[in-house]
Design an enzyme around this catalytic site. Sequence first.
Site, PDB file in Angstrom:
ATOM      1  NE  ARG A   1      -4.256  -1.375  -0.113  1.00  0.00           N
ATOM      2  CZ  ARG A   1      -4.376  -2.374  -0.984  1.00  0.00           C
ATOM      3  NH1 ARG A   1      -3.371  -2.664  -1.805  1.00  0.00           N
ATOM      4  NH2 ARG A   1      -5.488  -3.081  -1.045  1.00  0.00           N
TER       5      ARG A   1
ATOM      6  CD  GLU B   1      -2.403   4.004  -5.450  1.00  0.00           C
ATOM      7  OE1 GLU B   1      -3.541   3.488  -5.630  1.00  0.00           O
ATOM      8  OE2 GLU B   1      -1.385   3.315  -5.279  1.00  0.00           O
TER       9      GLU B   1
ATOM     10  CG  HIS C   1      -2.578   0.057  -6.821  1.00  0.00           C
ATOM     11  ND1 HIS C   1      -3.111   0.703  -5.733  1.00  0.00           N
ATOM     12  CD2 HIS C   1      -2.547  -1.262  -6.469  1.00  0.00           C
ATOM     13  CE1 HIS C   1      -3.394  -0.152  -4.776  1.00  0.00           C
ATOM     14  NE2 HIS C   1      -3.058  -1.368  -5.198  1.00  0.00           N
TER      15      HIS C   1
END
Length: 332
Positions: A205, A234, A251
Amino acid sequence: MKIVIDDKIPFIREAIASITDDAVYIDGADITSDDVRDADALIVRTRTRCDERLLSGSRVRFIATATIGYDHFDTHYLDRAGITWTNCPGCNASSVAQYVRSSLLLIAREFRLRLPKLTLGIVGCGHVGSRVRDVALELGMRVLICDPPVGAPDYVELKRIQREADIITFHVPLTYEGPYSTYHLAGTDFFHHLGRKPFIINTSRGAVVDNYALLQALEDRKVKQAVIDTWENEPRIDRRLLNKVFIGTPHIAGYSAEGKVRADNMSIAALCRYFGIETPPPVVPPPLPEGFVYTGDPLELYNPLDDTRRFKAEPDLFEHFRGTYPLRRETC
C-alpha cells in the site's frame, strides 16, 4: 437480488448474470448512497469506501472486495451494522510475485548485478511475501524475512534488513494502530539507517512507504533506486517521485488475468454462500493472443518497464490505465 458492482472488475459479468438479472455496474469511485440504497450486495475494489456514509439506510447485507486489501472498509461500522464483508486473501499473490520477479531481473540487467550475489529483504511474509520468497530463492538470492506478527524462528528484525539487504521489498497491509502499525513504516528514520544503499520495492500500500522520505532518500543517494507500484494519495501521486524511480506503475502489480479471475471466483463463491444459492461455474482467464510464442524469458510474459513508459508519459491517466489494463498472463 440486486447487486452493485465496480464496472472495472473484469471477466465477472457472465457469472453474475447467472445469479441475478438485477446487477448494476458503476465506476467504483462513483458509487453513491443512492446507488446502493435498494441493493442487497456490493462487489467492489479499493476505490469504493464502504462506510456509514455510503451504507446507512441501505438494505445492503453483504460486501465483497475483489482485492487482498480491505483498508477501504470501515470494518468497525460494518460489523456494528451487521453487514457481512469479505476480501480475497492471496488472490493476486502469484501476480505480484511475477511483478517482483520481472523487476528483479530488470534491476540485475540494468545495473549489471548478479542476483545470486545479492540479499533480498522481505518485509511481510503472508500470501504475497511467501511467494516472493520462493521467487528469490529460485533466483539464487539470499533472503532475509521480517514479519513481527508471525515471529517465525528464522525471521529477523527490521534493523538487520536495513543493514544487510541489497533490495528491500514490502508486502504488508496498511495499518495505523497497534504495535505493528505499518503506516510510514519506511520513513525518514528507516532510510537514515540503511546500510547498503539498497533498491526499494513497494507493491503493498502506498502509505507503507513515506513517498516524500523516499524521494529525499533517492536524491541523497541513501537508496540506489526504487520500484513503486503503490503510491500515497492515489491517483494524485507525487510526479517528482514517479520521474525519479526506475520502475513506476499505476497500482497494477496484482493485475494478471489469473489474479483477477481468482478474485472474481472468491467473491462470487462468498456471495453465493452468504445468500445460500448455487455457485456458477468458475470464471476462467482468456487465452494469450493467437501467435504469441514464449521462449522461456519471464520478461516476455510481463515487463513492467512497458507499463512504466506509458505511465510516466501520461501520469494523469492513473485510473484509466488501471481500468483498461491489457491482458497479462502469468503462464502460457
